[in-house]
Every structure is written in structure tokens, then in C-alpha cells.
Write an enzyme that holds these catalytic residues in place. Sequence first.
Site, PDB file in Angstrom:
ATOM      1  N   ASP A 174       0.689  -1.154   0.006  1.00 37.14           N
ATOM      2  CA  ASP A 174      -0.061  -0.034  -0.099  1.00 37.14           C
ATOM      3  C   ASP A 174       0.948   1.205  -0.088  1.00 37.14           C
ATOM      4  OD1 ASP A 174      -2.393   1.493   0.365  1.00 37.14           O
ATOM      5  OD2 ASP A 174      -2.407   1.413   2.274  1.00 37.14           O
ATOM      6  N   GLU A 204      -3.005   6.343  -7.327  1.00 38.72           N
ATOM      7  CA  GLU A 204      -4.010   7.232  -6.921  1.00 38.72           C
ATOM      8  C   GLU A 204      -3.971   8.669  -7.399  1.00 38.72           C
ATOM      9  OE1 GLU A 204      -3.906   7.581  -2.541  1.00 38.72           O
ATOM     10  OE2 GLU A 204      -3.950   9.992  -2.803  1.00 38.72           O
ATOM     11  N   GLY A 226      -6.618   7.603   8.718  1.00 37.70           N
ATOM     12  CA  GLY A 226      -6.539   7.923  10.165  1.00 37.70           C
ATOM     13  C   GLY A 226      -8.090   8.043  10.788  1.00 37.70           C
ATOM     14  N   GLY A 239      -8.677   5.063   3.452  1.00 37.03           N
ATOM     15  CA  GLY A 239      -9.196   5.783   4.708  1.00 37.03           C
ATOM     16  C   GLY A 239     -10.673   5.349   4.895  1.00 37.03           C
ATOM     17  N   ASN A 288     -10.001  -0.103   1.688  1.00 38.07           N
ATOM     18  CA  ASN A 288      -8.982  -0.055   2.579  1.00 38.07           C
ATOM     19  C   ASN A 288      -9.151   0.176   3.975  1.00 38.07           C
ATOM     20  OD1 ASN A 288      -7.289  -0.327   0.287  1.00 38.07           O
ATOM     21  ND2 ASN A 288      -5.820   1.218   0.787  1.00 38.07           N
TER      22      ASN A 288
HETATM   23 ZN    ZN Z   1      -4.344   5.071   1.632  1.00 41.17          ZN
END
Ligand code: ZN
Length: 277
Positions: free
Chosen positions: A82, A134, A179, A207, A228
Site C-alpha cells: 500500500d 492514486e 486515520g 481511509g 482499505n
Molecule cells: Zn491510503
Amino acid sequence: MALVTMKTLLEQAEKNHRGIGAFSVGNMEMIKGAVQAAEELNTPIILQIAEVRLNYSPLALMGPMMVQAAREAKVDIAVHLDHGLTMDVVKKALDYGFTSVMYDSSTYPFEENIERTQEVVKLAEKYGATTEAELGLVGGSEDGSCDHGIRCTNPEDAKIFCERTGIDALAVAIGNAHGNYPVAPKLAFDVLEEIHNKTEIPLVLHGGSGITDEDFQKAISLGIVKVNIATASFNKLTQRAEEYLKTEEKHNFFSLNEAMVRGTYENVKHHIKVFNC
Ligand SMILES: [Zn+2]
């Protein structure tokens, strides 16, 4: 069952109209907990680790353990890097047998993001591995060390990006962040739908910890295939370990080990059930 490429699992999940969980692991207990949940629900999963976590959990130790756990599992498992940040680590992960890599050059300008991603795709192809990249900016960072803010993925750019790089999966920014969220985020489903219509490749939601079950399912219905989950597992593991250490009994390593496995197992199991719906 076996170690498989992430692409295989993405295609299966898409066909069955469900999402596939990609669970971050940081030690052996987390690997055991995640695999146990997947086996119990007879559902494939992705085991992953982000490059920023390697200071705590070295790739040379984690990599072989993750790959071996996948090989021995009773369900299909892909092993994924990742947020790869350097070509060196991407290459090492592939050498250890990871069947998928993400290269994150999302903070670079568009053109440079494309060029860097193209290089990784070329490398991964040699190993028959899957690639994820991404576009746009997902808030926060994997280890909470920095935050470039959130910038939603531009659907038109996403189309060009996918065509020019040849990636297998695209991580999108639709208001999600890494987070812990202070409150559940408001995801831009209209943007997600547009990206999905324009790209037609499996989309990835980073996230995931703290997004509501309903929003997960809505996102999956609109093109998200991989979700994820990292923070929620770390939190649950810590909670179960804390609870154990607060008990009156005399503590020992083996029960602590079990508490950590159980925390991860519970969180992974919950999310697999949500994504399977
Ligand atoms: Zn990520």
C-alpha cells in the site's frame, strides 16, 4: 486456496457485486486475525502494508510472513504493497512475492504522476502483479505524519490517467481521509459515479476506518471495489489488548497475543460482512 493476484480478486468481487476488504497488518497477530476472519466467512481478502509503516514492521520480516499466510490460507488472498513511495521498496515487495503494488505519486503534478506510474506498471508486469495508483488527494497520511489536504479526483483526468498508465485499480479521493475521522465524512458520491462511468476500472476507497456501513455499501454500488481498512484494526487490537491488561488476573504474553489476534479478527470480520452485502 492460494496466493492470487489482486486483479483476480477485484474481478471476482465486481462480478459478484460486492466489495473486497484490503486489511493493513503490522505484525503476525494481525495477519492471523485477518486470515481467521476471512476463512470463517469463506471470503477472499487482501493483506497489505504501507511503505510508511515499514519503520515499525520491516518488509524483510512482514513480506515473507504475509506471503506465506496467503499461501496457507483456506481462502484466496492477495498480498499488496500500500502507498509505495520509492521504486526500491516496490521492487523489494515484488521480489518477496507480493501479487500487487500501489505506487503513490499523487502529490506530484499530473504529468509526472502519469510518468512515474507508467514505470511501476512496466515493472509490475514483469512479475505478473497488479497495480494501483492514486489520483487526487486522499486526506491525511498512512502514518498521520502529514496532511496535504483533500482534493477530489477529477473524473476527466481519471479517464486520461487510466488510459495512459494501464493501471488495474484507481484510488479515488472523494472526501475520504486516512486515520480517525472526527465525524463520519460526507463522501462525494456524484463524483464517484462520474469517475466510475468514465474509467470503467475497479476503484479503491482509502481511509475506510470510520466510514458508515451504509456509505460503504453505497460506494460499492457506485464503483468502489476495494476498500482499505487500517486504523480500525489498529484501534480494535489496541482496545482488546488494553482490556486484557486491565483485568485482575496475572498477565502473560500468550493471552496478550490472543487479545491482539482477536481485536483484528473482530474488526476484519465486521468489515467483510459489510462489504459482502
Ligand atoms: Zn491510503
